[in-house]
Design an enzyme around this catalytic site. Structure first.
Site, PDB file in Angstrom:
ATOM      1  N   LYS A 166       0.864  -1.188   0.000  1.00 55.90           N
ATOM      2  CA  LYS A 166       0.000   0.000   0.000  1.00 55.90           C
ATOM      3  C   LYS A 166       0.895   1.232   0.000  1.00 55.90           C
ATOM      4  CE  LYS A 166      -1.611   1.358   3.925  1.00 55.90           C
ATOM      5  NZ  LYS A 166      -0.962   2.699   4.055  1.00 55.90           N
ATOM      6  N   PRO A 225       9.372  -5.450   3.321  1.00 54.06           N
ATOM      7  CA  PRO A 225      10.000  -5.152   4.614  1.00 54.06           C
ATOM      8  C   PRO A 225       8.956  -4.954   5.705  1.00 54.06           C
ATOM      9  CG  PRO A 225      10.906  -3.757   2.872  1.00 54.06           C
ATOM     10  CD  PRO A 225       9.730  -4.460   2.284  1.00 54.06           C
ATOM     11  N   ALA A 240       7.284  -3.318   9.090  1.00 53.79           N
ATOM     12  CA  ALA A 240       7.189  -1.996   9.728  1.00 53.79           C
ATOM     13  C   ALA A 240       7.804  -0.921   8.842  1.00 53.79           C
ATOM     14  CB  ALA A 240       7.861  -2.016  11.099  1.00 53.79           C
ATOM     15  N   SER A 241       7.325  -0.853   7.598  1.00 54.28           N
ATOM     16  CA  SER A 241       7.985   0.002   6.611  1.00 54.28           C
ATOM     17  C   SER A 241       7.074   1.035   5.962  1.00 54.28           C
ATOM     18  CB  SER A 241       8.616  -0.878   5.521  1.00 54.28           C
ATOM     19  OG  SER A 241       7.631  -1.699   4.917  1.00 54.28           O
ATOM     20  N   GLY A 242       5.826   1.162   6.425  1.00 51.73           N
ATOM     21  CA  GLY A 242       4.951   2.195   5.894  1.00 51.73           C
ATOM     22  C   GLY A 242       4.255   1.854   4.591  1.00 51.73           C
ATOM     23  N   ILE A 243       4.226   0.569   4.227  1.00 53.12           N
ATOM     24  CA  ILE A 243       3.591   0.187   2.958  1.00 53.12           C
ATOM     25  C   ILE A 243       2.560  -0.943   3.157  1.00 53.12           C
ATOM     26  CG2 ILE A 243       5.376   1.013   1.388  1.00 53.12           C
ATOM     27  CD1 ILE A 243       6.630  -1.747   1.393  1.00 53.12           C
ATOM     28  N   GLY A 244       1.873  -0.906   4.258  1.00 53.99           N
ATOM     29  CA  GLY A 244       0.759  -1.848   4.447  1.00 53.99           C
ATOM     30  C   GLY A 244       1.090  -3.021   5.323  1.00 53.99           C
ATOM     31  N   ALA A 288      -2.159  -5.446   4.845  1.00 52.74           N
ATOM     32  CA  ALA A 288      -2.341  -6.084   3.542  1.00 52.74           C
ATOM     33  C   ALA A 288      -2.440  -7.596   3.687  1.00 52.74           C
ATOM     34  CB  ALA A 288      -1.196  -5.710   2.608  1.00 52.74           C
ATOM     35  N   ASP A 340      -6.334   0.358   8.372  1.00 46.70           N
ATOM     36  CA  ASP A 340      -5.865   0.225   6.993  1.00 46.70           C
ATOM     37  C   ASP A 340      -6.404  -1.007   6.284  1.00 46.70           C
ATOM     38  OD1 ASP A 340      -4.418   2.518   7.226  1.00 46.70           O
ATOM     39  OD2 ASP A 340      -2.445   1.558   7.294  1.00 46.70           O
TER      40      ASP A 340
END
Length: 306
Positions: free
Chosen positions: A25, A113, A115-119, A123, A156
């Site tokens: 995300k 990765p 805890a990387s800010g992309i879901g 997801a 999210d």
């Protein structure tokens, strides 16, 4: 036979019953516009989903009454496969709604990765819900609870459930799909260091920033999206940089690559993205960044259009 009954074909141990993709995300823009009395921040975010992500599989195991989780893939290390994992929490939510979760285990291939800010976990939870509704359908009377299950798992998760370009408001649960949104060639970079989401939110200078500007009726192409995004921001970027200055360095290097139209952090970091007009430009930029920083996670991808 009712809809709640098991409609899966009989399969021996180890047979794959189904799989679901959990795309990354990407918060193309993220404005923090308020804070509720319960402490949750109010957001206004433009979101797209990348062509790279994790995978959830259901593996036949006739002897089990409840799925066990195994985790593989390049980012499996450090992830717990116990009941706190969002994949198993999603399976339990499915069972609570009336779906069956016996006769199979779950396997998560972790390609993103942590805890990387992309879901990430959101997801994965959404993909698990999609998978389980296919292999173990809910009763007809409970079919409309899928969104409710998603909301209970995290703010999210509802947007990850649909995984199409959208605008998210509220705490992330109010979703407006964006028909006609173009695919976006991009490069994702993560320097391999996690940043604490609560710490980033605590570092906000203010929580009552202006919302997104008006969206055009349609974006003609990726360059038009990049130009509009220059009038927006990620309000979490500055506090994330304060917590992890390496984010600023990765943003600067992305912005300096040939053809980069916009470089920005996604979510609360530390992953950053660069937008490009063409796939060829994105591939070349990813190769250059990988050569310069072999320890970084660097990938060229394209977001899904609508």
């Amino acid at each position: 036979m009712t809809a709640a009954e098991d409609v899966r074909p009989v399969a021996g141990p180890g047979h794959r019953l189904g799989a679901a993709f959990a795309p990354a995300k990407i918060n193309l823009a993220l404005h923090v516009i308020g804070r509720r009395a319960d402490g949750y921040h109010l957001l206004d975010s433009l979101v797209a989903f990348a062509g790279i992500g994790d995978t959830i599989e259901a593996i036949a195991n006739p002897s089990t009454t409840e799925p066990r989780l195994t985790i593989t893939g390049p980012f499996a290390a450090g992830l717990e496969a116990g009941p706190g994992n969002l994949v198993l929490r999603a399976a339990l939510a499915h069972a609570t709604a009336g779906g069956r979760i016996d006769g199979f285990d779950l396997r998560l291939t972790k390609s993103l990765p942590v805890a990387s800010g992309i879901g990430g976990g959101s997801a994965d939870a959404a993909a698990t819900l999609r998978l389980l509704t296919e292999i173990a359908p809910l009763p007809a009377t409970a079919a409309d609870t899928l969104r409710t299950q998603a909301e209970r798992l995290g703010a999210d998760v509802p947007m990850c459930l649909i995984s199409t370009p959208l605008r998210a408001t509220g705490i992330g649960e109010v979703i407006e799909p964006l028909p006609g949104f173009p695919p976006l060639p991009m490069v994702l970079v993560n320097p391999g260091v996690a940043v604490s989401t609560p710490a980033v939110f605590r570092g906000l200078a203010r929580a009552d920033n202006p919302p997104l500007p008006a969206l055009p009726p349609v974006f003609s192409d990726a360059e038009a999206v990049a130009e509009w995004l220059k009038t927006t921001r990620n309000d979490l970027e500055n506090p994330a940089i304060a917590a992890l200055p390496l984010i600023a360095a990765s943003l600067a290097e992305m912005a300096a690559t040939n053809g980069c139209r916009l470089a920005r952090m996604s979510g609360s970091g530390a992953t950053i993205f660069g937008l490009f007009a063409t796939w060829t430009e994105a591939e070349r930029a990813a190769a250059a960044l990988s050569n310069a920083h072999p320890a970084w996670w660097v990938v060229a991808t394209t977001t899904a259009g609508s």
